[in-house]
Write a protein that holds these residues in place. Structure first.
Motif, PDB file in Angstrom:
ATOM      1  N   CYS A 116       0.855  -1.193   0.000  1.00  0.00           N
ATOM      2  CA  CYS A 116       0.000   0.000   0.000  1.00  0.00           C
ATOM      3  C   CYS A 116       0.889   1.240   0.000  1.00  0.00           C
ATOM      4  N   THR A 117       0.280   2.395  -0.040  1.00  0.00           N
ATOM      5  CA  THR A 117       1.079   3.629  -0.005  1.00  0.00           C
ATOM      6  C   THR A 117       1.481   3.919   1.445  1.00  0.00           C
ATOM      7  N   GLY A 118       2.542   4.686   1.615  1.00  0.00           N
ATOM      8  CA  GLY A 118       3.001   5.048   2.962  1.00  0.00           C
ATOM      9  C   GLY A 118       1.893   5.700   3.797  1.00  0.00           C
ATOM     10  N   PRO A 119       1.215   6.726   3.231  1.00  0.00           N
ATOM     11  CA  PRO A 119       0.180   7.386   4.036  1.00  0.00           C
ATOM     12  C   PRO A 119      -0.958   6.446   4.457  1.00  0.00           C
ATOM     13  N   ASN A 120      -1.203   5.384   3.690  1.00  0.00           N
ATOM     14  CA  ASN A 120      -2.304   4.465   4.034  1.00  0.00           C
ATOM     15  C   ASN A 120      -1.857   3.306   4.925  1.00  0.00           C
ATOM     16  N   PHE A 121      -0.575   3.248   5.240  1.00  0.00           N
ATOM     17  CA  PHE A 121      -0.048   2.065   5.936  1.00  0.00           C
ATOM     18  C   PHE A 121      -0.825   1.749   7.222  1.00  0.00           C
ATOM     19  N   GLY A 122      -1.157   2.794   8.001  1.00  0.00           N
ATOM     20  CA  GLY A 122      -1.826   2.581   9.291  1.00  0.00           C
ATOM     21  C   GLY A 122      -3.098   1.761   9.153  1.00  0.00           C
ATOM     22  N   TRP A 123      -4.031   2.259   8.360  1.00  0.00           N
ATOM     23  CA  TRP A 123      -5.320   1.560   8.279  1.00  0.00           C
ATOM     24  C   TRP A 123      -5.273   0.312   7.403  1.00  0.00           C
ATOM     25  N   VAL A 124      -4.455   0.342   6.344  1.00  0.00           N
ATOM     26  CA  VAL A 124      -4.411  -0.852   5.477  1.00  0.00           C
ATOM     27  C   VAL A 124      -3.743  -2.014   6.214  1.00  0.00           C
ATOM     28  N   SER A 125      -2.666  -1.723   6.945  1.00  0.00           N
ATOM     29  CA  SER A 125      -1.967  -2.834   7.627  1.00  0.00           C
ATOM     30  C   SER A 125      -2.859  -3.440   8.709  1.00  0.00           C
ATOM     31  N   LYS A 126      -3.660  -2.601   9.344  1.00  0.00           N
ATOM     32  CA  LYS A 126      -4.573  -3.121  10.376  1.00  0.00           C
ATOM     33  C   LYS A 126      -5.543  -4.132   9.743  1.00  0.00           C
ATOM     34  N   ILE A 127      -6.123  -3.724   8.614  1.00  0.00           N
ATOM     35  CA  ILE A 127      -7.059  -4.625   7.904  1.00  0.00           C
ATOM     36  C   ILE A 127      -6.333  -5.896   7.485  1.00  0.00           C
ATOM     37  N   ALA A 128      -5.131  -5.710   6.923  1.00  0.00           N
ATOM     38  CA  ALA A 128      -4.404  -6.857   6.376  1.00  0.00           C
ATOM     39  C   ALA A 128      -3.988  -7.835   7.471  1.00  0.00           C
ATOM     40  N   PHE A 129      -3.413  -7.332   8.542  1.00  0.00           N
ATOM     41  CA  PHE A 129      -2.956  -8.249   9.606  1.00  0.00           C
ATOM     42  C   PHE A 129      -4.156  -8.949  10.247  1.00  0.00           C
ATOM     43  N   ASN A 130      -5.288  -8.254  10.346  1.00  0.00           N
ATOM     44  CA  ASN A 130      -6.505  -8.894  10.862  1.00  0.00           C
ATOM     45  C   ASN A 130      -6.945 -10.050   9.976  1.00  0.00           C
ATOM     46  N   ALA A 131      -6.679  -9.892   8.668  1.00  0.00           N
ATOM     47  CA  ALA A 131      -7.106 -10.930   7.719  1.00  0.00           C
ATOM     48  C   ALA A 131      -6.049 -12.028   7.571  1.00  0.00           C
ATOM     49  N   GLY A 132      -4.968 -11.929   8.315  1.00  0.00           N
ATOM     50  CA  GLY A 132      -3.956 -12.991   8.276  1.00  0.00           C
ATOM     51  C   GLY A 132      -2.808 -12.738   7.318  1.00  0.00           C
ATOM     52  N   THR A 133      -2.751 -11.548   6.730  1.00  0.00           N
ATOM     53  CA  THR A 133      -1.636 -11.212   5.828  1.00  0.00           C
ATOM     54  C   THR A 133      -0.327 -11.248   6.619  1.00  0.00           C
ATOM     55  N   GLN A 134       0.718 -11.815   5.971  1.00  0.00           N
ATOM     56  CA  GLN A 134       1.991 -11.925   6.701  1.00  0.00           C
ATOM     57  C   GLN A 134       2.860 -10.677   6.574  1.00  0.00           C
ATOM     58  N   TYR A 135       2.822 -10.052   5.379  1.00  0.00           N
ATOM     59  CA  TYR A 135       3.725  -8.919   5.135  1.00  0.00           C
ATOM     60  C   TYR A 135       2.959  -7.740   4.540  1.00  0.00           C
ATOM     61  N   VAL A 136       3.183  -6.558   5.094  1.00  0.00           N
ATOM     62  CA  VAL A 136       2.636  -5.351   4.474  1.00  0.00           C
ATOM     63  C   VAL A 136       3.810  -4.419   4.160  1.00  0.00           C
ATOM     64  N   PHE A 137       3.968  -4.119   2.882  1.00  0.00           N
ATOM     65  CA  PHE A 137       5.033  -3.211   2.447  1.00  0.00           C
ATOM     66  C   PHE A 137       4.402  -1.913   1.951  1.00  0.00           C
ATOM     67  N   THR A 138       5.227  -0.886   1.882  1.00  0.00           N
ATOM     68  CA  THR A 138       4.742   0.368   1.300  1.00  0.00           C
ATOM     69  C   THR A 138       5.487   0.655  -0.014  1.00  0.00           C
ATOM     70  N   LEU A 139       4.763   1.313  -0.898  1.00  0.00           N
ATOM     71  CA  LEU A 139       5.354   1.738  -2.170  1.00  0.00           C
ATOM     72  C   LEU A 139       4.693   3.059  -2.553  1.00  0.00           C
ATOM     73  N   ASN A 140       5.512   4.092  -2.680  1.00  0.00           N
ATOM     74  CA  ASN A 140       4.973   5.401  -3.074  1.00  0.00           C
ATOM     75  C   ASN A 140       5.353   5.694  -4.521  1.00  0.00           C
ATOM     76  N   ASP A 141       4.674   6.689  -5.100  1.00  0.00           N
ATOM     77  CA  ASP A 141       4.929   6.933  -6.526  1.00  0.00           C
ATOM     78  C   ASP A 141       6.235   7.697  -6.773  1.00  0.00           C
ATOM     79  N   ASP A 142       7.003   7.972  -5.671  1.00  0.00           N
ATOM     80  CA  ASP A 142       8.311   8.612  -5.861  1.00  0.00           C
ATOM     81  C   ASP A 142       9.442   7.614  -5.568  1.00  0.00           C
ATOM     82  N   ARG A 143       9.153   6.352  -5.689  1.00  0.00           N
ATOM     83  CA  ARG A 143      10.115   5.239  -5.509  1.00  0.00           C
ATOM     84  C   ARG A 143      10.568   5.078  -4.061  1.00  0.00           C
TER      85      ARG A 143
END
Ligand code: MLC
Ligand code: AMP
Length: 516
Positions: A116-143
């Motif tokens: 997900c994007t850096g600014p969205n990491f907080g809420w997206v990672s919460k959803i993802a880890f709740n769903a059993g996702t093992q890894y959440v990375f960030t990727l922004n459009d400025d590399r």
């Protein structure tokens, strides 16, 4: 013209075929961005290898899903290529989705990795880890972001993972007319066979024929921008001029350097509104392609008279990638406005009545299709999959159309209750579900009405509970806080009652007539 039926190469991995098509000169420019960055073919090779090695190092199970909700960037495309390369399953997600929508997709697909994007990491990672996702990375459009930071430690040598043509390469969610969104399982074979057919059918030119240059101005979380555009360019070793978002002035500025442009009809409408669209600006262009929504005949004709070019309209779906196309070669026939052309080589297309019997040419019915491009089924929905296929293996598209005596297909409507707005699908049932949950709302109906820019937009008509006064602007504000912006009806109207037929069913046609 000879069409090659896709051959079964030693490795059915789509990436192997895309990589094999890279030009001999790996230092040539493959992608040029609107911020002035240039990526060579060698860059694509090395960066996709590094990202693939990172994914492999995570020790993920076979078939692991890699979900991405990131802004458009070349690195986002590289993540897609790396996922193919490493043999995992790519799951693109619209950047407009809010938390409820993301919670559904991530909960349903259970991706092992979410980017997900850096600014969205907080809420997206919460959803993802709740769903059993093992890894959440960030990727922004400025590399920037943790994905590339981690991949920087990986080797740039990677052996493409062995895959069968029938292995799933991507899951593309299509919203459901009722109930839950469905994830369409697209295989390496679906994607490759379709890309190969389009390469020939649309006459993509490789380097020794005066290579094509594609202006890529579409989002990359849907079939059109992700598969049709990117595969087309890569498979013909054509350079992409990569625009982070559609900006008509920028497209016109780049046009003299390009030969191919793909867009949804709204893009053509917006380009026509630019005085800078002249015959001189398009002098090097070879092909303009439109799809994802109906192209109005007025747009088709105005484009012809302003530019001297005839737009080639084609028809496709998330479940099938491309199905039909107007001809590219004049000897195959004219490009006929208002039609979506002929079934592509290898695609069987028929029109059936409500009892699933074949209809004669010219008669209107449900469009059904079969071919190597048709998806494998819906993710974890065997019953839904079975419902959408006929006994003899045709997929029911939900589109209504006809075939004329010359073989041209025309789409006249949809049996599915669907609004296509600026190329995005909006399912009224989903929006009505949200509106009906809002305090004070008794019931609602969402309809599509014609719109000069988006083709069609949603309008919500609702009834208040007794004693409640509904404020349309508050309804809009509540929806904006919950739903992806393109799904929010452009107008909310409060009425005393919805029109119903004798069976008690809401008459959406009456509402459409009233508010169009
Ligand atoms: C943006 N908005 C939309 C919208 N896009 N509303 C309805 N429909 C849309 N498509 C909202 C914005 O959030 C904003 O709301 C307001 O409308 C005005 O936005 P804008 O600035 O004019 O929009 P813009 O950012 O310029 O985006 C318009 C667009 C974009 C046309 C460039 O929608 C787009 O890229 N569409 C392409 C979709 C696509 O690629 N489809 C392919 C699907 S694949 P507010 O409230 O903020 O003011 C498929 C299969 C196939 O269908 O056959 O190809
Ligand atoms: P999606 O589910 O986003 O892939 O959208 C697929 C739908 O877009 C199809 O079922 C059609 O209804 C519509 N569509 C795609 N291309 C065209 C076109 N050229 N003309 C009319 N409708 C189209």
């Amino acid at each position: 013209m000879n069409y090659q039926v896709p051959t079964c190469t030693a490795n059915g991995n789509l990436f192997a075929a895309l990589r094999a098509a890279f030009p001999p000169d790996l230092d040539a420019v493959a992608v040029e961005t609107d911020s002035g960055l240039c990526y060579s073919w060698r860059d694509l090779e090395r960066a996709s290898a590094m990202l693939a090695n990172l994914l492999v190092s995570l020790d993920l199970p076979v078939g692991a899903r890699i979900a991405a909700q990131v802004d458009k960037s070349v690195e986002a495309m590289l993540l897609y290529l790396a996922t193919l390369r490493a043999g995992f399953v790519f799951l693109p997600l619209n950047t407009a989705y809010h938390s409820a929508e993301m919670a559904y997709f991530v909960g349903d697909a259970e991706p092992a990795v979410v980017v997900c994007t850096g600014p969205n990491f907080g809420w997206v990672s919460k959803i993802a880890f709740n769903a059993g996702t093992q890894y959440v990375f960030t990727l922004n459009d400025d590399r920037s972001g943790s994905l590339l930071a981690r991949a920087a430690y990986s080797s740039d040598q990677h052996q493409v993972a062995q895959k069968a043509a029938d292995d799933v390469a991507a899951i593309v969610y299509t919203s459901g007319t009722t109930g839950r969104s469905k994830g369409a399982l697209l295989t390496h074979g679906n994607l490759l066979s379709n890309a190969q057919v389009l390469k020939t059918y649309w006459g993509w030119r490789s380097a020794n024929e005066g290579a094509d240059v594609l202006i890529h101005a579409l989002p990359i979380f849907h079939v059109h921008g992700l598969f049709v555009a990117i595969h087309g360019a890569l498979l013909s070793a054509s350079k992409m001029i990569w625009l982070a978002r559609f900006d008509p002035k920028l497209v016109l500025q780049k046009m003299p350097e390009a030969t191919v442009f793909m867009g949804v009809p709204t893009l053509y409408v917006r380009l026509l509104a630019e005085p800078g669209l002249t015959r001189d600006v398009v002098r090097h262009m070879r092909l303009f392609i439109s799809g994802s929504a109906p192209l109005l005949i007025d747009t088709f004709k105005e484009w012809q008279s302003r530019t001297g070019h005839t737009i080639l309209e084609r028809y496709g779906m998330s479940e099938t990638i491309m199905l039909t196309s107007n001809p590219y070669q004049a000897e195959q026939g004219e490009r006929r406005g208002g039609t979506v052309g002929f079934p592509l080589p290898g695609v069987q297309l028929r029109v059936q009545d409500d009892s699933d019997r074949g209809l004669p040419l010219g008669e209107i019915g449900g469009i059904q299709v079969k071919g190597p491009n048709v998806f494998k089924g819906y993710w974890r929905m065997p019953d839904k999959t079975a419902e959408e296929f006929t006994a003899d293996g045709f997929f029911k598209t939900g589109d209504v159309g006809k075939i004329d005596a010359n073989g041209y297909v025309t789409i006249v409507g949809r049996s599915k209750d669907l609004i296509i707005s600026g190329g995005y699908n909006v399912y009224p049932a989903e929006i009505e579900g949200y509106i009906n949950e809002l305090p004070g709302v008794a019931e609602s109906a969402v309809i599509g009405i014609p719109h000069a820019d988006f083709g069609e937009v949603g309008v919500a008509v609702m009834v208040a509970k007794p004693g409640v006064v509904l404020e349309p602007s508050q309804i809009t504000a509540s929806l904006k806080a919950t739903l992806a912006n393109f799904k929010v009806p452009k107008q909310c109207i409060v009425v005393d009652a919805l029109p119903r037929n004798a069976m008690g069913k809401v008459q959406k046609n009456v509402l459409r007539e009233r508010y169009s």
